[in-house]
Design a protein around this motif. Structure first.
Motif, PDB file in Angstrom:
ATOM      1  N   ARG B  10       3.560  -1.081  -8.060  1.00 21.47           N
ATOM      2  CA  ARG B  10       3.959   0.136  -7.351  1.00 21.47           C
ATOM      3  C   ARG B  10       3.209   0.250  -6.013  1.00 21.47           C
ATOM      4  NH1 ARG B  10       2.323   4.495 -10.823  1.00 21.47           N
ATOM      5  NH2 ARG B  10       4.047   3.869 -12.149  1.00 21.47           N
ATOM      6  N   ARG B  11       1.950  -0.142  -6.044  1.00 25.14           N
ATOM      7  CA  ARG B  11       1.132  -0.075  -4.822  1.00 25.14           C
ATOM      8  C   ARG B  11       1.638  -1.086  -3.783  1.00 25.14           C
ATOM      9  NH1 ARG B  11      -1.651   2.819  -1.230  1.00 25.14           N
ATOM     10  NH2 ARG B  11      -3.669   1.958  -0.682  1.00 25.14           N
ATOM     11  N   ILE B  12       1.980  -2.292  -4.236  1.00 25.20           N
ATOM     12  CA  ILE B  12       2.506  -3.305  -3.315  1.00 25.20           C
ATOM     13  C   ILE B  12       3.783  -2.782  -2.659  1.00 25.20           C
ATOM     14  CG2 ILE B  12       3.582  -5.603  -3.149  1.00 25.20           C
ATOM     15  CD1 ILE B  12       0.570  -5.737  -3.489  1.00 25.20           C
ATOM     16  N   LYS B  13       4.655  -2.228  -3.472  1.00 22.07           N
ATOM     17  CA  LYS B  13       5.915  -1.710  -2.936  1.00 22.07           C
ATOM     18  C   LYS B  13       5.668  -0.581  -1.932  1.00 22.07           C
ATOM     19  CE  LYS B  13      10.451  -0.004  -4.320  1.00 22.07           C
ATOM     20  NZ  LYS B  13      11.369   0.217  -5.466  1.00 22.07           N
ATOM     21  N   GLU B  14       4.747   0.297  -2.292  1.00 22.63           N
ATOM     22  CA  GLU B  14       4.409   1.422  -1.412  1.00 22.63           C
ATOM     23  C   GLU B  14       3.907   0.928  -0.052  1.00 22.63           C
ATOM     24  OE1 GLU B  14       1.889   5.317  -2.447  1.00 22.63           O
ATOM     25  OE2 GLU B  14       0.648   3.519  -2.397  1.00 22.63           O
ATOM     26  N   LEU B  15       2.980  -0.022  -0.078  1.00 28.47           N
ATOM     27  CA  LEU B  15       2.430  -0.541   1.177  1.00 28.47           C
ATOM     28  C   LEU B  15       3.490  -1.306   1.966  1.00 28.47           C
ATOM     29  CD1 LEU B  15      -1.050  -1.713  -0.179  1.00 28.47           C
ATOM     30  CD2 LEU B  15      -0.636   0.191   1.396  1.00 28.47           C
ATOM     31  N   ARG B  16       4.326  -2.051   1.255  1.00 30.23           N
ATOM     32  CA  ARG B  16       5.407  -2.794   1.920  1.00 30.23           C
ATOM     33  C   ARG B  16       6.357  -1.822   2.638  1.00 30.23           C
ATOM     34  NH1 ARG B  16      10.497  -3.820   0.550  1.00 30.23           N
ATOM     35  NH2 ARG B  16      10.323  -3.295  -1.662  1.00 30.23           N
ATOM     36  N   CYS B  30       3.466 -13.913   2.692  1.00 29.16           N
ATOM     37  CA  CYS B  30       2.500 -14.219   1.638  1.00 29.16           C
ATOM     38  C   CYS B  30       2.668 -15.632   1.086  1.00 29.16           C
ATOM     39  CB  CYS B  30       2.657 -13.249   0.458  1.00 29.16           C
ATOM     40  SG  CYS B  30       2.450 -11.520   0.876  1.00 29.16           S
ATOM     41  N   GLN B  31       3.678 -16.338   1.540  1.00 29.73           N
ATOM     42  CA  GLN B  31       4.018 -17.638   0.974  1.00 29.73           C
ATOM     43  C   GLN B  31       4.328 -17.520  -0.511  1.00 29.73           C
ATOM     44  OE1 GLN B  31       1.505 -20.939   2.381  1.00 29.73           O
ATOM     45  NE2 GLN B  31       0.565 -19.490   3.781  1.00 29.73           N
ATOM     46  N   LEU B  32       5.091 -16.497  -0.838  1.00 37.40           N
ATOM     47  CA  LEU B  32       5.561 -16.270  -2.204  1.00 37.40           C
ATOM     48  C   LEU B  32       7.072 -16.065  -2.123  1.00 37.40           C
ATOM     49  CD1 LEU B  32       2.836 -13.644  -3.202  1.00 37.40           C
ATOM     50  CD2 LEU B  32       2.954 -16.001  -4.036  1.00 37.40           C
ATOM     51  N   SER B  33       7.786 -16.363  -3.203  1.00 39.32           N
ATOM     52  CA  SER B  33       9.238 -16.190  -3.151  1.00 39.32           C
ATOM     53  C   SER B  33       9.618 -14.713  -3.223  1.00 39.32           C
ATOM     54  CB  SER B  33       9.896 -16.942  -4.313  1.00 39.32           C
ATOM     55  OG  SER B  33       9.691 -16.249  -5.514  1.00 39.32           O
ATOM     56  N   LYS B  34      10.810 -14.399  -2.699  1.00 36.90           N
ATOM     57  CA  LYS B  34      11.322 -13.030  -2.782  1.00 36.90           C
ATOM     58  C   LYS B  34      11.407 -12.586  -4.243  1.00 36.90           C
ATOM     59  CE  LYS B  34      15.546 -10.349  -1.883  1.00 36.90           C
ATOM     60  NZ  LYS B  34      15.702  -9.986  -3.311  1.00 36.90           N
ATOM     61  N   ASN B  35      11.831 -13.494  -5.123  1.00 37.68           N
ATOM     62  CA  ASN B  35      11.938 -13.139  -6.541  1.00 37.68           C
ATOM     63  C   ASN B  35      10.580 -12.819  -7.161  1.00 37.68           C
ATOM     64  OD1 ASN B  35      14.697 -13.340  -6.621  1.00 37.68           O
ATOM     65  ND2 ASN B  35      14.735 -15.429  -7.451  1.00 37.68           N
ATOM     66  N   TYR B  36       9.576 -13.559  -6.745  1.00 31.73           N
ATOM     67  CA  TYR B  36       8.234 -13.283  -7.272  1.00 31.73           C
ATOM     68  C   TYR B  36       7.765 -11.904  -6.799  1.00 31.73           C
ATOM     69  CZ  TYR B  36       3.331 -13.836  -8.483  1.00 31.73           C
ATOM     70  OH  TYR B  36       2.075 -13.639  -9.007  1.00 31.73           O
ATOM     71  N   VAL B  37       7.968 -11.624  -5.516  1.00 31.94           N
ATOM     72  CA  VAL B  37       7.589 -10.306  -4.973  1.00 31.94           C
ATOM     73  C   VAL B  37       8.309  -9.204  -5.746  1.00 31.94           C
ATOM     74  CG1 VAL B  37       7.701  -8.787  -2.947  1.00 31.94           C
ATOM     75  CG2 VAL B  37       7.089 -11.205  -2.664  1.00 31.94           C
ATOM     76  N   SER B  38       9.587  -9.409  -5.987  1.00 34.24           N
ATOM     77  CA  SER B  38      10.382  -8.424  -6.727  1.00 34.24           C
ATOM     78  C   SER B  38       9.820  -8.223  -8.133  1.00 34.24           C
ATOM     79  CB  SER B  38      11.840  -8.895  -6.784  1.00 34.24           C
ATOM     80  OG  SER B  38      12.591  -8.043  -7.621  1.00 34.24           O
ATOM     81  N   ASP B  39       9.525  -9.313  -8.814  1.00 33.03           N
ATOM     82  CA  ASP B  39       8.956  -9.217 -10.170  1.00 33.03           C
ATOM     83  C   ASP B  39       7.625  -8.471 -10.166  1.00 33.03           C
ATOM     84  OD1 ASP B  39      11.037 -10.561 -11.342  1.00 33.03           O
ATOM     85  OD2 ASP B  39       9.934 -12.418 -11.729  1.00 33.03           O
ATOM     86  N   VAL B  40       6.787  -8.786  -9.194  1.00 33.57           N
ATOM     87  CA  VAL B  40       5.471  -8.136  -9.119  1.00 33.57           C
ATOM     88  C   VAL B  40       5.653  -6.630  -8.906  1.00 33.57           C
ATOM     89  CG1 VAL B  40       3.365  -7.904  -7.724  1.00 33.57           C
ATOM     90  CG2 VAL B  40       4.235 -10.181  -8.327  1.00 33.57           C
TER      91      VAL B  40
END
Lengths: 78, 78
Positions: B10-16, B30-40
């Protein structure tokens, strides 16, 4: 910038010593083994958030406090 | 207390969203996939410290800032 696992481990050790607690006692409080605590303090584990939370509970501090490193303290303005 | 992965996501989404950045753009930074970001963001991953560090770098904030949750803000006294 130093490896995050090294910095995290150093902070855990620092807080543990401030509370005058052994690795064994901290492991008991956190429901983690003494060897795991030792590995974390040496920066040898890529710790997950679930384990981070256990350390915060065992050390009785808020989670963010485990990530307050001395080189950043002066930048804290919430 | 709510699951740490839920609170972190929730915090990641808020800051994003505060930075007006898409999941895809954050993933790129972040050199992470969009799907990983979504999952997190949905609290579906037990994130490791290495990934935590990538989020901090991608969002250009200190690591501890990812763990400052609204219910704890008033307790911050360094």
């Amino acid at each position: 910038m130093e490896n995050i696992n090294i910095r995290f481990g150093r902070r855990i050790k620092e807080l543990r010593l401030m509370q005058n607690v052994s690795q064994e006692e901290l492991g008991f409080r956190c429901q983690l083994s003494k060897n795991y605590v030792s590995d974390v303090e040496r920066g040898r584990r890529n710790v997950s958030l679930k384990a981070v939370e256990k350390f915060a509970l065992g050390l009785k501090v808020p989670v963010y406090y485990l990530f307050v490193w001395h080189d950043e303290e002066e930048t804290v303005h919430l």
